[in-house]
Design an enzyme around this catalytic site. Structure first.
Site, PDB file in Angstrom:
ATOM      1  N   ASP A 405      -3.182  -5.233   1.154  1.00  0.00           N
ATOM      2  CA  ASP A 405      -2.716  -3.944   0.632  1.00  0.00           C
ATOM      3  C   ASP A 405      -1.846  -4.124  -0.615  1.00  0.00           C
ATOM      4  OD1 ASP A 405      -1.960  -1.180   0.597  1.00  0.00           O
ATOM      5  OD2 ASP A 405      -2.463  -1.135   2.721  1.00  0.00           O
ATOM      6  N   ASP A 485      -6.128   6.722   0.395  1.00  0.00           N
ATOM      7  CA  ASP A 485      -6.603   6.766   1.783  1.00  0.00           C
ATOM      8  C   ASP A 485      -7.432   8.017   2.067  1.00  0.00           C
ATOM      9  OD1 ASP A 485      -4.980   4.582   1.936  1.00  0.00           O
ATOM     10  OD2 ASP A 485      -3.973   5.216   3.776  1.00  0.00           O
TER      11      ASP A 485
HETATM   12  C1  GLA Z   1      -2.560   1.808   3.704  1.00  0.00           C
HETATM   13  C2  GLA Z   1      -4.064   1.617   3.724  1.00  0.00           C
HETATM   14  C3  GLA Z   1      -4.598   2.111   5.053  1.00  0.00           C
HETATM   15  C4  GLA Z   1      -3.930   1.335   6.178  1.00  0.00           C
HETATM   16  C5  GLA Z   1      -2.424   1.504   6.093  1.00  0.00           C
HETATM   17  C6  GLA Z   1      -1.688   0.625   7.107  1.00  0.00           C
HETATM   18  O1  GLA Z   1      -2.227   3.159   3.705  1.00  0.00           O
HETATM   19  O2  GLA Z   1      -4.678   2.268   2.654  1.00  0.00           O
HETATM   20  O3  GLA Z   1      -6.002   1.986   5.108  1.00  0.00           O
HETATM   21  O4  GLA Z   1      -4.285  -0.010   6.084  1.00  0.00           O
HETATM   22  O5  GLA Z   1      -1.956   1.148   4.808  1.00  0.00           O
HETATM   23  O6  GLA Z   1      -0.322   0.779   7.047  1.00  0.00           O
END
Ligand code: GLA
Length: 674
Positions: A405, A485
């Site tokens: 991430d 997301d």
């Molecule tokens: C981010 C990612 C998600 C998930 C969360 C976990 O928002 O984009 O897909 O992995 O972190 O905390």
């Protein structure tokens, strides 16, 4: 006398007419808000989305609609409303976070007002728009460009001035009845694997032949390279190949009803993940509630449901296998790592190696998640400063996939403040677009993963910053998120889908643009609910992720698969387009109003064509513009969802009749007639 009566009556009629034409106020909170679509929770009637008193910048309000981005509410006005007025703002209940939204109002699909981007703590903004002549109004809350996180948005003191009506009708024009299109798999064997598979020499090889058909089934593989063996009962191929090379293998499967063979080209070389990753990820269903037990059960369900027979094979653990900075885990002793810097797992993941072995024993692969900052998005320990140890741990546990991430890295992009990770917020997104500083942490981890004695597919999750599709490959990554997301709302799926084309030309075997996971089935990030996408929206979602050659990661609870969702995820012809060995990404080549036509070239010379209707009206037309799609001559047209040939057509002179539901799709393969 009679004259008088007529006179009195006509005065009465006149008055009644005036009364019915009289202006009245219709409050938004009195309308049926249940038809609204929104990113999270349920529409709040005179409450915030969390059911609390509506509060904006310290002021409370008695009336209004508390919602969550991305949100849409449609109202029929039919010219009966003259004015809409309200105050808008972010609800204080998300204090401590950094939500941002934009309120927008559309009259007959044209934007008539927008608030501009609003942040938490901004005074409520007044809106007053004239609605003269408008038939249909839409109240929208967008995610403000930074994802729909903590976006609790309020329309307060919201009312219409109407003439002649005392209420207004809200509506949602998208059909809600699920319907099944994919035919059931036949009893005779059918091998559903992609035609190509990449592995690095010396790495553990694990490949489970996906095949439908009656069990028991016996598997075989001809011309397997030296070092590989097949288990004839399970169809799992294991071992390792020591040398580089291309190997043409013939897979076969046999049962009481018949037998079948299919070619598989094994490329032993530098590139892995030659076709998009297919599997499951824990985040969209379990969020922080994930545990080793739930992961094992997901692996079991992947096999038991038959998904594995269609090529789904990764079981990916997302955030929350590490200790969280909140210190709440009962076994947490103040340390996130051991004395040598190796990461500790939380009490829900007592033995990662054992979990890896369990997943592998089923012929499946294991994925994991981390962040280059000191913290992950969810506040768990990230890899910052311990990248080497983490890469080694992953290899030791048998990890086959890492999702990496960005989140807190923004807080350490210029170094760790006061040498103290606790000073770094978990969500610090800045700097990702900086081509030196933003690429560095991904290259660091990518090189370390590449140096491990096993293949670890590397997925970057930095939301497309700095046009990641242009440089992701240099970090040894195989895929990268292009957008924020996803949530199980139409607004989210639509905006993500429409943002993919800019990266399309960078996709190739081993390099994928990732529009995020699939939001079908029971999702909810720890608050389980059936996906709020309507059935047609789900067909469109899966069709587009198929034609985009996107990694396909199911985000739902696999133990709660309903017939509709299972059917949606087991169409081998839809999957085959996604997994096509040529590795191109489909792109929109023609737009007609709200109908977008995506085309993907396939290895066999055919083209997949998705007619995606983003509009709220059905699209009924005779389609002729094949030149724009690069299609000419005599073609057979196959409906991929129904797995059925439609009539052959000569596109120079004939047209293709289309009747596509609102927010729906027609997904076809056109192949030149031989
Ligand atoms: C981010 C990612 C998600 C998930 C969360 C976990 O928002 O984009 O897909 O992995 O972190 O905390």
């Amino acid at each position: 006398m009679l004259k008088n009566k007529i006179h009195i009556l006509s005065i009465a009629f006149l008055l009644a007419g005036q009364i019915s034409k009289a202006q009245s106020a219709v409050w938004l909170d009195k309308l049926d808000l249940s038809v609204a679509t929104q990113g999270n929770g349920k529409p709040g009637i005179n409450t915030s989305v969390d059911g609390k008193k509506l509060t904006i910048a310290g002021k409370t309000f008695d009336r209004g609609f508390g919602t969550h981005a991305e949100s849409s509410l449609l109202i029929k006005l039919n010219g009966k409303a003259t004015k809409f007025s309200a105050l808008v703002g972010l609800d204080d209940e998300m204090k401590g976070h950094e939500p941002a939204v934009e309120f927008e109002i559309y009259g007959d699909n044209k934007k008539v007002w927008s608030s501009g981007i609003m942040h938490l703590g901004d005074q409520a903004k007044p809106v007053s728009v004239s609605l003269k002549g408008i038939k249909q109004l839409e109240l929208v809350v967008t995610d403000g460009g930074n994802g729909p996180y903590y976006d609790h948005a309020d329309w307060v003191d919201a009312r219409f001035e109407t003439t002649g009506v005392s209420t207004l009708e809200t509506f949602n024009p998208i059909a809600s009845e699920p319907y099944i299109l994919t035919p059931r798999p036949a009893a005779v064997p059918k091998i559903n694997s992609a035609g190509i598979y990449g592995v690095r020499p010396g790495s553990a090889f694990l490949f489970r032949i996906p095949a439908t058909g009656e069990r028991p089934m016996a598997f075989a593989a001809k011309n397997l390279p030296k070092g590989l063996t097949i288990d004839s009962q399970t169809g799992i191929i294991t071992g390792k190949i020591d040398t580089k090379g291309t190997y043409e293998v013939l897979l076969s499967a046999k049962n009481a009803k018949g037998s079948v063979s299919k070619k598989l080209r094994i490329e032993s070389g530098d590139k892995i993940a030659l076709t998009p990753t297919m599997g499951w990820n824990s985040w969209n269903c379990f969020g922080h509630e994930v545990s080793a037990d739930k992961v094992k059960r997901a692996a079991d369900a992947l096999v038991r449901s038959g998904l594995v027979n269609h090529g789904w094979n990764y079981i990916n653990i997302d955030d929350s296998w590490q200790y969280n900075r909140d210190g709440k885990d009962p076994s947490f002793k103040g340390q996130f790592r051991d004395k040598d810097g190796y990461i500790l797992t939380n009490s829900k993941f007592p033995d990662m190696k054992n979990l890896g072995d369990y997943i592998h024993a089923n012929g499946l692969k294991m994925g994991i998640y981390s962040s280059p900052g000191p913290w992950t998005c969810g506040g768990c320990a990230g890899s910052y400063g311990y990248e080497k140890q983490d890469a080694e741990s992953y290899a030791r546990w048998g990890v086959d996939y890492l999702k990496y991430d960005w989140c807190s890295y923004g807080g350490v992009i210029d170094g760790l403040p006061d040498n103290d990770p606790s000073k770094v917020p978990s969500l610090a997104f800045n700097g990702g677009g900086d081509l030196d500083k933003g690429v560095k942490p991904f290259k660091l981890m990518g090189d370390l993963l590449y140096g491990q004695p096993r293949d670890i597919v590397y997925n970057l999750c930095q939301y497309g910053m700095g046009d990641v599709w242009k440089w992701g490959d240099e970090t040894h990554a195989q895929s990268w998120r292009t957008t924020n997301d996803i949530t199980d709302t139409w607004a989210s799926v639509k905006s993500i889908a429409l943002a993919q084309d800019k990266a399309a030309l960078y996709a190739k075997p081993g390099n994928r643009n990732d529009p995020d996971m699939l939001v079908v089935g029971v999702v909810g990030w720890g608050n389980p609910h059936q996906s709020k996408l309507k059935p047609d929206e789900q067909y469109l979602h899966i069709s587009l992720w198929s034609i985009f050659s996107a990694p396909l990661l199911i985000g739902c609870d696999l133990e709660k698969l309903d017939d509709f969702t299972l059917n949606l995820l087991t169409n081998d012809e839809v999957i085959a387009v996604n997994q096509d060995a040529l590795g191109k990404q489909g792109i929109c080549l023609n737009t007609i109003g709200e109908l977008k036509i995506y085309v993907k070239d396939l290895e066999d010379g055919g083209k997949a064509v998705a007619f995606a209707n983003f509009g709220r009206e059905k699209a009924k037309l005779s389609y002729k513009d094949f030149k724009k799609l690069g299609i000419s001559g005599q073609q057979t047209v196959r409906d991929l969802w129904r797995q059925k040939d439609l009539a052959g057509i000569d596109v120079a002179v004939q047209s293709l009749p289309l009747d596509i539901p609102a927010h729906g799709v027609a997904y076809y393969k056109l192949s030149p007639l031989k």
